[in-house]
Write an enzyme that holds these catalytic residues in place. Structure first.
Site, mmCIF file in Angstrom:
data_model
loop_
_atom_site.group_PDB
_atom_site.id
_atom_site.type_symbol
_atom_site.label_atom_id
_atom_site.label_comp_id
_atom_site.label_asym_id
_atom_site.label_seq_id
_atom_site.Cartn_x
_atom_site.Cartn_y
_atom_site.Cartn_z
ATOM 1 N N CYS A 153 0.726 -1.215 -0.011
ATOM 2 C CA CYS A 153 -0.203 -0.126 -0.074
ATOM 3 C C CYS A 153 0.745 1.205 0.022
ATOM 4 O O CYS A 153 0.329 2.363 -0.150
ATOM 5 C CB CYS A 153 -0.865 -0.022 1.169
ATOM 6 N N HIS B 105 -2.774 7.039 3.558
ATOM 7 C CA HIS B 105 -3.488 5.634 2.510
ATOM 8 C C HIS B 105 -4.755 5.301 3.359
ATOM 9 O O HIS B 105 -5.033 5.473 4.623
ATOM 10 C CB HIS B 105 -2.388 4.378 2.899
ATOM 11 N N ASN C 283 -10.322 0.147 0.476
ATOM 12 C CA ASN C 283 -8.876 0.197 0.373
ATOM 13 C C ASN C 283 -8.379 -0.466 -0.934
ATOM 14 O O ASN C 283 -8.424 -1.594 -1.113
ATOM 15 C CB ASN C 283 -8.438 -0.931 1.692
HETATM 16 O O1 UT7 Z 1 -3.796 -1.676 3.587
HETATM 17 C C1 UT7 Z 1 -2.795 -2.033 4.552
HETATM 18 C C2 UT7 Z 1 -3.215 -3.349 5.229
HETATM 19 N N1 UT7 Z 1 -4.358 -3.519 5.814
HETATM 20 C C3 UT7 Z 1 -4.606 -2.641 6.755
HETATM 21 O O2 UT7 Z 1 -4.154 -2.018 7.228
HETATM 22 C C4 UT7 Z 1 -5.919 -3.274 7.468
HETATM 23 C C5 UT7 Z 1 -5.825 -2.937 8.961
HETATM 24 N N2 UT7 Z 1 -6.982 -3.485 9.833
HETATM 25 C C6 UT7 Z 1 -8.170 -3.125 10.064
HETATM 26 O O3 UT7 Z 1 -8.743 -2.296 9.237
HETATM 27 C C7 UT7 Z 1 -8.967 -3.939 10.790
HETATM 28 O O4 UT7 Z 1 -8.103 -4.703 11.705
HETATM 29 C C8 UT7 Z 1 -10.146 -4.986 10.050
HETATM 30 C C9 UT7 Z 1 -11.055 -4.061 9.782
HETATM 31 C C10 UT7 Z 1 -9.413 -5.845 9.391
HETATM 32 C C11 UT7 Z 1 -10.750 -5.674 11.488
HETATM 33 O O5 UT7 Z 1 -11.551 -4.775 12.418
HETATM 34 P P1 UT7 Z 1 -10.972 -4.803 13.961
HETATM 35 O O6 UT7 Z 1 -11.927 -3.809 14.659
HETATM 36 O O7 UT7 Z 1 -9.608 -4.977 14.147
HETATM 37 O O8 UT7 Z 1 -11.975 -6.266 14.178
HETATM 38 P P2 UT7 Z 1 -11.166 -7.548 14.872
HETATM 39 O O9 UT7 Z 1 -10.324 -8.152 13.874
HETATM 40 O O10 UT7 Z 1 -10.657 -6.978 16.120
HETATM 41 O O11 UT7 Z 1 -12.642 -8.283 15.133
HETATM 42 C C12 UT7 Z 1 -13.768 -8.195 15.897
HETATM 43 C C13 UT7 Z 1 -14.764 -9.002 15.745
HETATM 44 C C14 UT7 Z 1 -14.285 -10.417 15.775
HETATM 45 O O12 UT7 Z 1 -15.472 -11.183 16.396
HETATM 46 P P3 UT7 Z 1 -15.303 -11.580 17.995
HETATM 47 O O13 UT7 Z 1 -14.056 -12.357 18.034
HETATM 48 O O14 UT7 Z 1 -15.296 -10.397 18.826
HETATM 49 O O15 UT7 Z 1 -16.474 -12.437 18.146
HETATM 50 C C15 UT7 Z 1 -14.335 -10.788 14.261
HETATM 51 O O16 UT7 Z 1 -14.681 -12.138 14.160
HETATM 52 O O17 UT7 Z 1 -15.423 -8.749 14.613
HETATM 53 C C16 UT7 Z 1 -15.520 -9.908 13.837
HETATM 54 N N3 UT7 Z 1 -15.415 -9.552 12.355
HETATM 55 C C17 UT7 Z 1 -16.499 -9.231 11.537
HETATM 56 N N4 UT7 Z 1 -17.635 -9.204 11.989
HETATM 57 C C18 UT7 Z 1 -18.329 -8.887 11.103
HETATM 58 C C19 UT7 Z 1 -14.151 -9.404 11.656
HETATM 59 N N5 UT7 Z 1 -14.419 -9.129 10.285
HETATM 60 C C20 UT7 Z 1 -16.139 -9.024 10.205
HETATM 61 C C21 UT7 Z 1 -17.015 -8.799 9.218
HETATM 62 N N6 UT7 Z 1 -18.152 -8.730 9.749
HETATM 63 N N7 UT7 Z 1 -16.436 -8.381 8.206
#
Ligand code: UT7
Length: 337
Positions: free
Chosen positions: A116, A258, A288
């Protein structure tokens, strides 16, 4: 008269027509519009139709940037740098084909693989080539078809990543002109290589002579860890560039980061002590788009007349590698195409 420098002379962007909304994704995956918007800021994104590749988007954006530069730029593009994580093929690079399809003759043409951060890495490389006197004009493109490397069943990546392309033309000029690329900061940390990776398809997997598991052909992202690294590294890199440019945070007119996640952009602004209103964001509409995200955000903001000539802009990006890159520039008098 200022020192020789690269000056932004043209800007263009292209989004493929296929819209993928959060509602549509919610019908396919265990997710919801509410979760996606709240956790990422995204409402919709574009995904290419079958058969459309990164070079197709790059050519569209490149054409527009060249058109936008037509009045001010010298005739010949001496170099094309295509920043992408999704080249048309593992070999050859995609940039030479893009240069040919744009009718640019036989310029230097190379792909930049810095995740990115690729567009800002490419911008820095093109600007350095101009400043060194190696070339007069460089076309820098960021183009991605990330929909081709996400596992459609993986809700953690499918809701984030998207397709698009943006491009700028750099021409030779002087550092005191509006549009000059004033300073850059580039960095990497290979200890984080597993935070965003496609495990299969490269020599590590191929030399094992084992058939890759289907899932290993897709992009795997450790979201929480990369989120924290993104805020930290972009914050450090942005601060370094502000220092070299001699700008205080208060003097900065626009932060164009980004577009990985709106929460990352807001955390970055908070870390820098920057008013959120000076953060440029179009992630709600485009998602993204990795190496395409900064030029797409620039083109959107410019089309809305958000930038005035001589406004101070800071670009900062972070992604797979890990790689990060920032640049300080003033805004030129250009009309994006
Ligand atoms: O471009 C450069 C590389 N990429 C990035 O920089 C991405 C950076 N990271 C992010 O944007 C975020 O970490 C994500 C959007 C990928 C994830 O968001 P988060 O707030 O960090 O969520 P999390 O991984 O902590 O997950 C929280 C909860 C989990 O459920 P439990 O364990 O609390 O029951 C996940 O399973 O949300 C769940 N979850 C979802 N729920 C609904 C993860 N993805 C989804 C989804 N829809 N799409």
């Amino acid at each position: 008269m200022g020192a020789r420098a690269a000056v932004l002379a043209g800007l263009g962007s292209y989004l493929p027509p296929g819209r993928m909304t959060n509602e549509e994704l919610s019908r396919r995956l265990d997710t919801s519009d509410e979760w996606i918007h709240k956790r990422t800021g995204i409402r919709e994104r574009r995904w290419v139709d079958a058969g459309v590749s990164t070079s197709d988007l790059a050519v569209e954006a490149g054409q527009r940037a060249l058109k936008s530069a037509a009045n001010g730029a010298p005739d010949a593009v001496g170099m094309v740098i295509l920043a992408t994580t999704t080249p048309d093929y593992p070999c050859p690079a995609t940039a030479p084909e893009v240069a040919t399809r744009l009718g640019l003759g036989t310029p230097a043409a190379v792909d930049m693989a810095a995740g990115c951060a690729g567009f800002v890495y490419a911008l820095a490389t093109g600007a350095a080539s101009i400043a060194a006197g190696h070339t007069e004009q460089v076309l820098v493109i960021g183009a991605e078809t990330l929909s081709t490397i996400i596992n459609p069943a993986d809700r953690t990546t499918a809701v984030i990543f998207a397709d698009g392309a943006g491009a700028v033309v750099l021409r030779s000029g002087t550092a005191d002109e509006p549009g000059a690329i004033l300073t850059v900061d580039l960095g990497s940390d290979g200890t984080g290589k597993d935070l965003a990776t496609i495990p299969a398809g490269g020599s590590r997997q191929r030399s094992s002579r084992q058939v890759a598991a289907p899932d290993d052909r897709f992009l795997h992202v450790r979201g929480k860890e990369i989120f924290a690294q993104a805020v930290r590294r972009m914050g450090q890199s942005a601060t370094a560039v502000l220092g070299t440019a001699g700008w205080s945070v208060d003097q900065l007119d626009h932060l164009v980061g980004h577009q990985a996640n709106l929460r990352i952009l807001h955390a970055l602004a908070q870390q820098l002590g920057l008013d959120k209103r000076r953060v440029v964001s179009n992630i709600e509409q485009v998602g993204n788009t990795s190496a395409a995200s900064i030029p797409l955000a620039l083109a959107d903001a410019a089309a809305q007349n958000r930038f005035l000539p001589r406004d101070r802009l800071l670009l900062t990006a972070f992604g797979a590698g890990l790689c990060w890159a920032s640049a300080a520039l003033t805004w030129p008098q250009i009309t994006p195409a």
